[in-house]
Write a protein that holds these residues in place. Structure first.
Motif, PDB file in Angstrom:
ATOM      1  N   MET A  80       0.822  -1.212   0.000  1.00 19.25           N
ATOM      2  CA  MET A  80       0.000   0.000   0.000  1.00 19.25           C
ATOM      3  C   MET A  80       0.858   1.265   0.000  1.00 19.25           C
ATOM      4  O   MET A  80       0.375   2.364   0.277  1.00 19.25           O
ATOM      5  N   GLY A  81       2.146   1.105  -0.270  1.00 13.52           N
ATOM      6  CA  GLY A  81       3.039   2.268  -0.331  1.00 13.52           C
ATOM      7  C   GLY A  81       3.638   2.602   1.016  1.00 13.52           C
ATOM      8  O   GLY A  81       4.337   3.602   1.148  1.00 13.52           O
ATOM      9  N   HIS A 164       6.745   5.424  -3.765  1.00 15.60           N
ATOM     10  CA  HIS A 164       5.701   4.892  -2.861  1.00 15.60           C
ATOM     11  C   HIS A 164       4.329   5.020  -3.533  1.00 15.60           C
ATOM     12  O   HIS A 164       3.502   4.111  -3.467  1.00 15.60           O
ATOM     13  N   ARG A 168       1.512   2.000  -4.683  1.00 12.71           N
ATOM     14  CA  ARG A 168       0.101   1.969  -4.251  1.00 12.71           C
ATOM     15  C   ARG A 168      -0.844   2.004  -5.453  1.00 12.71           C
ATOM     16  O   ARG A 168      -1.850   1.299  -5.479  1.00 12.71           O
ATOM     17  N   THR A 172      -3.563  -0.945  -6.299  1.00 19.75           N
ATOM     18  CA  THR A 172      -4.995  -0.638  -6.174  1.00 19.75           C
ATOM     19  C   THR A 172      -5.628  -0.599  -7.577  1.00 19.75           C
ATOM     20  O   THR A 172      -6.684  -0.007  -7.770  1.00 19.75           O
ATOM     21  N   TYR A 176      -5.906   4.533  -6.781  1.00 21.85           N
ATOM     22  CA  TYR A 176      -5.227   5.641  -6.106  1.00 21.85           C
ATOM     23  C   TYR A 176      -4.679   6.670  -7.098  1.00 21.85           C
ATOM     24  O   TYR A 176      -4.375   7.799  -6.734  1.00 21.85           O
ATOM     25  N   THR A 416       0.728   7.782   1.175  1.00 21.75           N
ATOM     26  CA  THR A 416       1.604   6.621   1.345  1.00 21.75           C
ATOM     27  C   THR A 416       2.744   6.913   2.309  1.00 21.75           C
ATOM     28  O   THR A 416       3.181   6.058   3.055  1.00 21.75           O
TER      29      THR A 416
END
Ligand code: G16
Length: 542
Positions: A80-81, A164, A168, A172, A176, A416
């Motif tokens: 998720m970063g 980062h 993400r 996703t 994002y 992130t």
């Protein structure tokens, strides 16, 4: 297995200097670049395993951020970063320190412990900063990834927060944002422009900002960003890397620690200025007044500005969301006092390192986290984001305006990790919307005078701390010595901790006057030197 034969062959090309021991520190491995080739190769291996384990893309950033040009380092980025988990930090240290002939065994141990399915595909995103060593070190990471059959995407020169963000976006499926540098500018600049539409009567002067790029990657990226800003922000860029040395007498760390403007920058009296660090994940603001005095607006002031803005919007929107500010022991006592007593927000204190702050911030609807050094961001829980989104559809008038502002605020923030570019856009938008000058922002509360020093010791691991690093539990007698020194001064506080990015012990002191803060910092440094095995001569008074 053929895969492991490849690892052995490749590993021999990235040999570990025998006996060298390095720890995954505050933000990954960090030391002189000449010692890092094997670490990079092995982190390529580890990122590939992590990707197989999580069935997601993992990031590897080659950077030593605020450290001098001759250093380098590596940070691992989770799906998720966010920063990689503590368990995997442990694996990173084990793998990094395995002697050459033990690399395969160390790798197999991780595979076994984590029950990793080696036939699973792996994807790793790679980025690097502008250091001369980053080119070959990032190639070593790529070798590690391919030795285990992983796929890679090399983003080349990017800021740490940009990498980062890419990770993400990828994990996703684009929800994002788009996982490209262009997608990054589009997302954050669009939100910034939407926000600044709410700023009336903003003059060209007020839209001007001087940026110190620390002669690093942030400078290159600010140049790219400018065309997306549609003249809503006029940037004068200094320390753009064309002449000066990375982080040398410039950049966020220099400005914060020295409490002075950077060299290589024209600082006109009263004008708003900011400095990035070497990989553009930190930012601090400052100005000089008509008497030439320097005023620093650090991470604490940034957190205060942002949380004030968010609190006001929540009230206007009629949204009942819990907001908290997460700080570390370095937070100026005045800031904590202001946040708790005047703003009435929840304040938490964690150990140094954004990974700790990030984690604590996740416990709230809205978690604003900033280290005093300017490293931070804001996290919004899924539920909070949904409530804001819903309100933009269901409300009207002032509530709708506030909900839309909240929505665009969420979108201008890189959730992130701390991000100098995204933080800068948010701060600039808040000042424009509130019609606030940097002097008015600075006047929200007055910092207690403080001083930070570094002490060289033969082994900084002899210092152990507790209570979010506010108390030294070893070596024996150190905390008692610090306590006795603190009692000599008014409104004083001091702590020491081993750095996780440099081979030094950091000393922080604050007190009611600058002279007292300086004297206390010096006396505590002497105590560290004497009780914790100082080297290179006793610290001199300031
Ligand atoms: C890194 C971390 C920060 C930390 C800083 C100094 O920043 O990401 O959270 O505050 O190191 O850490 P230490 O005092 O342990 O040396 P950066 O910008 O250098 O990556």
């Amino acid at each position: 297995m053929a895969q492991f034969q490849d690892v052995s062959k490749q590993s021999a090309l990235h040999p570990k200097p025998a006996g060298l021991v390095l720890q995954y520190g505050t933000a990954g491995f960090r030391t002189n670049a000449k010692l890092l080739d094997h670490i990079m190769f092995r982190m390529g291996l580890l990122a590939t395993l992590r990707s197989k384990k999580t069935n997601a893309t993992i990031g590897v950033m080659v950077t030593a951020s605020h450290n001098p040009e001759e250093d380098n380092g590596v940070k691992l980025v989770d799906p998720m970063g966010e920063m990689v988990t503590p368990t995997w930090e442990g694996y990173a240290t084990q793998l990094a320190n395995a002697e050459q002939e033990d690399v395969l065994a160390a790798l197999k141990e991780i595979i076994e412990k984590e029950a990793i399915n080696m036939s699973q595909e792996a994807d790793v995103f790679i980025g690097k900063d502008t250091r001369s060593s980053s080119e070959s070190l990032s190639k070593a990471v790529l070798d590690g990834v391919s030795a285990l059959g992983g796929h890679n995407k090399d983003y080349g020169l990017v800021t740490t927060p940009q990498l980062h963000y890419m990770v993400r976006c990828q994990n996703t499926q684009g929800k994002y944002g788009e996982a490209t540098v262009e997608g990054y500018y589009t997302k954050f600049c669009h939100a910034f422009i939407q926000l600044t539409k709410n700023a009336s009567n903003c003059t060209d002067d007020q839209k001007h900002l001087s940026v110190d790029g620390a002669n690093g990657i942030g400078a290159l990226k600010v140049r790219e960003l400018e065309s997306h800003l549609k003249k809503e922000l006029h940037i004068s860029l200094f320390n753009d890397g064309s002449a000066g040395k990375l982080n040398h007498q410039c950049g966020a760390d220099f400005v914060k620690v020295q409490q002075n403007p950077p060299t290589g920058m024209t600082v006109n009296s009263g004008e708003r200025c900011c400095s990035f660090d070497g990989d553009a994940d930190r930012i601090v603001y400052y100005y000089t007044d008509s008497e030439g005095h320097f005023h620093l607006l650090d991470g604490d002031k940034i957190a205060t500005l942002i949380s004030t803005f968010l609190k006001e919007l929540l009230t206007q929107a009629g949204l009942d969301l819990e907001i908290a500010v997460v700080q570390t022991a370095y937070a100026n006592g005045s800031s904590t006092n202001y946040l708790e007593e005047t703003m009435k927000v929840i304040v938490r204190c964690t150990k140094t390192g954004v990974k700790h702050l990030h984690h604590a911030a996740q416990e709230f609807d809205i978690g604003v986290y900033f280290e005093a050094n300017g490293h931070g961001t804001v996290l919004f829980s899924e539920a909070a984001q949904e409530k804001v989104q819903q309100l933009t559809e269901d409300s009207s008038g002032e509530r709708k305006r506030a909900a839309l502002l909240l929505q665009n605020t969420i979108d201008v923030i890189n959730q992130t990790v701390g991000d100098a570019i995204s933080d800068m856009l948010l701060i600039e938008a808040i000042l424009a919307i509130k019609g606030m000058t940097i002097q008015q922002w600075d006047a929200m509360y007055e910092d207690l005078p403080s001083r930070q020093l570094k002490v060289k010791v033969s082994d900084r691991r002899v210092i152990d701390t507790a209570d979010a690093e506010r108390r030294a539990v070893s070596p024996a007698g150190l905390q008692e010595a610090i306590g006795a020194l603190v009692r000599k001064y008014g409104r004083a506080r001091s702590f020491v901790r081993p750095s996780g990015t440099e081979d030094v012990v950091r000393v922080y002191a604050e007190a009611d006057t600058q002279e007292s803060a300086d004297a206390l910092a010096h006396e505590v440094s002497l105590a560290v030197y004497r009780l914790a095995g100082g080297v290179g001569g006793e610290p001199k008074p300031l």
